[in-house]
Structure formats: structure tokens, C-alpha cells
Design an enzyme around this catalytic site. Structure first.
Site, PDB file in Angstrom:
ATOM      1  N   MET A  12     -12.025   3.947  -1.125  1.00  0.00           N
ATOM      2  CA  MET A  12     -12.747   4.334   0.280  1.00  0.00           C
ATOM      3  C   MET A  12     -13.612   5.889   0.323  1.00  0.00           C
ATOM      4  SD  MET A  12      -9.815   2.939   2.778  1.00  0.00           S
ATOM      5  CE  MET A  12      -8.663   3.023   1.423  1.00  0.00           C
TER       6      MET A  12
ATOM      7  N   MET B 165      -9.027   7.988  -0.441  1.00  0.00           N
ATOM      8  CA  MET B 165     -10.036   8.435   0.541  1.00  0.00           C
ATOM      9  C   MET B 165     -10.643   9.664   0.346  1.00  0.00           C
ATOM     10  SD  MET B 165      -7.676   6.912   3.675  1.00  0.00           S
ATOM     11  CE  MET B 165      -6.972   5.094   3.790  1.00  0.00           C
TER      12      MET B 165
ATOM     13  N   SER C 251       2.756  -0.421   6.327  1.00  0.00           N
ATOM     14  CA  SER C 251       3.751  -0.071   7.276  1.00  0.00           C
ATOM     15  C   SER C 251       4.735  -1.190   7.411  1.00  0.00           C
ATOM     16  CB  SER C 251       3.179   0.453   8.622  1.00  0.00           C
ATOM     17  OG  SER C 251       2.064  -0.280   8.933  1.00  0.00           O
TER      18      SER C 251
ATOM     19  N   ASP D   7      -4.719   3.498  -2.010  1.00  0.00           N
ATOM     20  CA  ASP D   7      -5.730   3.798  -1.093  1.00  0.00           C
ATOM     21  C   ASP D   7      -6.388   5.044  -1.376  1.00  0.00           C
ATOM     22  OD1 ASP D   7      -3.904   1.971   1.362  1.00  0.00           O
ATOM     23  OD2 ASP D   7      -6.117   1.478   0.599  1.00  0.00           O
TER      24      ASP D   7
ATOM     25  N   ASP E 194      -6.501  -6.843   4.165  1.00  0.00           N
ATOM     26  CA  ASP E 194      -5.710  -5.457   4.216  1.00  0.00           C
ATOM     27  C   ASP E 194      -5.786  -4.916   5.289  1.00  0.00           C
ATOM     28  OD1 ASP E 194      -6.599  -2.398   2.226  1.00  0.00           O
ATOM     29  OD2 ASP E 194      -5.120  -2.845   3.396  1.00  0.00           O
ATOM     30  N   GLY E 195      -4.721  -4.656   6.071  1.00  0.00           N
ATOM     31  CA  GLY E 195      -4.775  -3.797   7.427  1.00  0.00           C
ATOM     32  C   GLY E 195      -4.034  -4.698   8.389  1.00  0.00           C
ATOM     33  N   GLY E 196      -2.810  -3.984   8.796  1.00  0.00           N
ATOM     34  CA  GLY E 196      -2.116  -4.408  10.277  1.00  0.00           C
ATOM     35  C   GLY E 196      -1.353  -5.876   9.768  1.00  0.00           C
TER      36      GLY E 196
ATOM     37  N   HIS F 127      -0.922  -1.217  -4.332  1.00  0.00           N
ATOM     38  CA  HIS F 127      -2.272  -1.117  -3.584  1.00  0.00           C
ATOM     39  C   HIS F 127      -2.408   0.550  -3.491  1.00  0.00           C
ATOM     40  CE1 HIS F 127      -5.819  -2.161  -1.289  1.00  0.00           C
ATOM     41  NE2 HIS F 127      -5.367  -1.293  -0.266  1.00  0.00           N
TER      42      HIS F 127
ATOM     43  N   MET G  45     -10.924  -5.999   5.088  1.00  0.00           N
ATOM     44  CA  MET G  45     -10.512  -5.229   5.713  1.00  0.00           C
ATOM     45  C   MET G  45     -10.037  -5.792   7.258  1.00  0.00           C
ATOM     46  SD  MET G  45      -9.872  -2.377   3.987  1.00  0.00           S
ATOM     47  CE  MET G  45      -9.412  -1.548   5.278  1.00  0.00           C
TER      48      MET G  45
ATOM     49  N   SER H  63       0.797  -1.255  -0.081  1.00  0.00           N
ATOM     50  CA  SER H  63       0.055  -0.069   0.169  1.00  0.00           C
ATOM     51  C   SER H  63       0.940   1.350   0.010  1.00  0.00           C
ATOM     52  CB  SER H  63      -0.701  -0.122   1.267  1.00  0.00           C
ATOM     53  OG  SER H  63      -1.338   1.433   1.447  1.00  0.00           O
TER      54      SER H  63
ATOM     55  N   HIS I 144      -8.033   0.703  -4.239  1.00  0.00           N
ATOM     56  CA  HIS I 144      -8.868   0.554  -3.296  1.00  0.00           C
ATOM     57  C   HIS I 144      -9.897   2.003  -2.892  1.00  0.00           C
ATOM     58  CE1 HIS I 144      -9.617  -0.506   1.428  1.00  0.00           C
ATOM     59  NE2 HIS I 144     -10.874  -0.439   0.707  1.00  0.00           N
TER      60      HIS I 144
ATOM     61  N   GLY J 277      -9.230   3.835   6.858  1.00  0.00           N
ATOM     62  CA  GLY J 277      -8.896   5.114   6.832  1.00  0.00           C
ATOM     63  C   GLY J 277      -7.490   5.520   7.259  1.00  0.00           C
ATOM     64  N   PHE J 278      -6.750   4.426   7.731  1.00  0.00           N
ATOM     65  CA  PHE J 278      -5.327   4.950   8.110  1.00  0.00           C
ATOM     66  C   PHE J 278      -4.472   3.627   8.195  1.00  0.00           C
ATOM     67  CE2 PHE J 278      -6.059   9.149   9.603  1.00  0.00           C
ATOM     68  CZ  PHE J 278      -7.501   9.134   9.974  1.00  0.00           C
ATOM     69  N   GLY J 279      -3.204   4.030   7.660  1.00  0.00           N
ATOM     70  CA  GLY J 279      -2.119   2.927   7.752  1.00  0.00           C
ATOM     71  C   GLY J 279      -1.600   2.676   9.399  1.00  0.00           C
ATOM     72  N   GLY J 280      -0.915   1.596   9.417  1.00  0.00           N
ATOM     73  CA  GLY J 280      -0.143   1.403  10.686  1.00  0.00           C
ATOM     74  C   GLY J 280      -1.039   1.186  11.917  1.00  0.00           C
TER      75      GLY J 280
HETATM   76  C1  DX5 Z   1      -6.574   1.287   5.323  1.00  0.00           C
HETATM   77  C2  DX5 Z   1      -6.006   1.125   3.880  1.00  0.00           C
HETATM   78  C3  DX5 Z   1      -4.924   0.078   4.162  1.00  0.00           C
HETATM   79  C4  DX5 Z   1      -3.594   0.446   4.740  1.00  0.00           C
HETATM   80  C5  DX5 Z   1      -2.636  -0.711   5.102  1.00  0.00           C
HETATM   81  O1  DX5 Z   1      -7.753   2.150   5.189  1.00  0.00           O
HETATM   82  O2  DX5 Z   1      -7.050   0.447   3.288  1.00  0.00           O
HETATM   83  O3  DX5 Z   1      -4.675  -0.433   2.728  1.00  0.00           O
HETATM   84  O4  DX5 Z   1      -2.960   1.351   3.893  1.00  0.00           O
HETATM   85  O5  DX5 Z   1      -1.628  -0.151   5.882  1.00  0.00           O
HETATM   86  P1  DX5 Z   1      -0.918  -1.132   6.803  1.00  0.00           P
HETATM   87  O6  DX5 Z   1      -0.386  -2.386   6.239  1.00  0.00           O
HETATM   88  O7  DX5 Z   1      -0.117  -0.318   7.542  1.00  0.00           O
HETATM   89  O8  DX5 Z   1      -2.209  -1.406   7.881  1.00  0.00           O
HETATM   90 ZN    ZN Z   2      -6.392  -0.536   1.181  1.00  0.00          ZN
END
Ligand code: DX5
Ligand code: ZN
Length: 220
Positions: A70, A39, A200, A37, A177-179, A35, A139, A10, A68, A144-147
């Protein structure tokens, strides 16, 4: 027969001041997809990039742009993301009044269709469409956010979805997708995901050694 594991980094975790170089580095580091994102600050409480930015990234790589969305409403943006160079366009069912119509709008542009389920969104929202889409994006964080921290409770839903797809012999990839990190990536694969998104972990672990981090996620 399980589909080969693909890694979709991502770029939300990339350095936005040099996004083009980051995309080229990801291709060189062995990423299968990119990927992206998107938003809108409305569907999710964050704002990122739009079709104009994707248009500038498109000529830099032939890698699949795994977009993706959102955003809501989503229908009126499908064409511009398709024209910008998206290959897979993934939307959230809560972002449209008519999932079927959104699927056909994406197909009309000749793009692959993904539907994304938030952690608390049920498979019921999409099981009538599994025969006509290419990918389900599970998900494992609130969008909404990475990390953010991986939510293991989505593994149960992933397993259920995998059973549904296998039983009906649907040709649908499961992307998670996510964490996603070096510890939980094997759990995601065991549950049935064959595409792993990571931001991340890929950009931050091992002093940002993209190739090493992609390979560890693919192999673990
Ligand atoms: C969150 C995104 C994810 C995110 C993944 O809304 O859709 O794609 O960027 O980032 P990490 O791997 O850091 O959770
Ligand atoms: Zn995503």
C-alpha cells in the site's frame, strides 16, 4: 473446479515487538501464507514495515510471503521487496502510472503478481490484465488499518470477478482482505474468494489460539 481455501494471516495484527516469533507461530498454527502489509503513510494514512524487516523474517519460515504494497509510487520498490524475500507482490493500480510496466517489473524478479482493488475501485481497472497476473486482492475495508468492519458491498464485485475469471479460464486466485471473521468468511468463499486474509480475528479470537482460529476460518 474451485481452488482449495488458503488462509493468509496478516501480521499487521501481530505483536511487532516479537514479529519473528509470531511468524514462526503462524507457520506452526497452519497458516498457508503470511500476509505482510506494507504502508508508506502516503498511499494510506499509516506507516508499517519495509524490505529490511521482511529480510529478517525470511530465513525463519518457508511459508509464502504474500506482500501487500500500500505504497505509491511503487515501481522503484519492487526490486527491494523481491530481494527481501517476497513471493507474491501485490500493488494497487492507483499507485502506478503504468499497470503493465509494474506487472512486468514484478515478473522480471520472478515473483507472482497480485493487483489489489480498494472497496470503491472497479474491476475495469484490471480486467485487461487478468490473463497475466496470479492474484486479485479484493479489499473489504479501506486500506490502512486492521480491525475495521467488513464491507459486504464488495461481495458483488467478488462474484463478478469470479465469473470473469471462470468464463475466460484465467488462472487467478481471489484473495479477500479486511474485516474477515467467523461469520462472514463463508460469504467471502461463496462469492468466489479462495484466499482469506485475516489479522484481528486470527490474533484476537479464542484468546489468540492461532491454530483454532485459522481452522475455523478455513472450515466455516
Ligand atoms: C488493511 C490491510 C489488511 C488488514 C487485515 O489495509 O491490508 O490486511 O491488516 O486486518 P483485519 O483482518 O483485522 O481487518
Ligand atoms: Zn492487506
Amino acid at each position: 473446479m474451485n481452488n482449495p481455501i488458503k488462509i493468509s494471516p496478516s501480521i499487521l495484527s501481530a505483536n511487532f515487538s516479537k514479529l519473528g516469533e509470531e511468524v514462526i507461530s503462524l507457520e506452526k498454527a497452519g497458516a498457508d501464507y503470511i500476509h505482510i502489509d506494507v504502508m508508506d503513510g502516503h498511499f494510506v494514512p499509516n506507516l508499517t514495515i519495509g524490505p529490511e524487516v521482511i529480510k529478517t523474517l525470511r530465513p525463519l519460515t518457508n511459508k509464502i510471503f504474500d506482500v501487500h504494497l500500500m505504497i505509491s509510487p511503487v515501481d522503484n520498490f519492487i526490486k527491494s521487496f523481491a530481494n527481501a524475500g517476497a513471493d507474491i507482490i501485490t500493488f494497487h493500480p492507483e499507485a502506478t502510472k503504468d499497470t503493465s510496466k509494474t506487472i512486468s517489473l514484478i515478473k522480471k524478479e520472478g515473483k507472482k503478481v497480485g493487483i489489489s482493488l480498494k472497496p470503491n475501485s472497479k474491476i475495469d481497472l484490471i480486467n485487461n490484465f487478468l490473463g497475466e497476473i496470479d492474484l486479485v486482492l479484493i479489499m473489504s475495508v479501506e486500506p490502512g488499518f486492521g480491525g475495521q468492519k467488513f464491507m459486504p458491498e464488495v461481495l458483488k464485485k467478488t462474484k463478478l470477478l469470479k465469473e470473469l475469471i471462470s468464463k475466460n479460464n484465467f488462472k487467478v486466485d481471489i484473495e479477500i482482505d479486511g474485516g474477515i471473521n467467523f461469520e462472514n468468511c463463508s460469504l467471502a468463499k461463496e462469492a468466489g474468494a479462495n484466499i482469506l486474509v485475516s489479522g484481528s480475528t486470527i490474533f484476537k479470537e479464542n484468546k489468540g489460539d492461532l491454530r483454532k482460529n485459522i481452522e475455523i476460518l478455513r472450515k466455516n
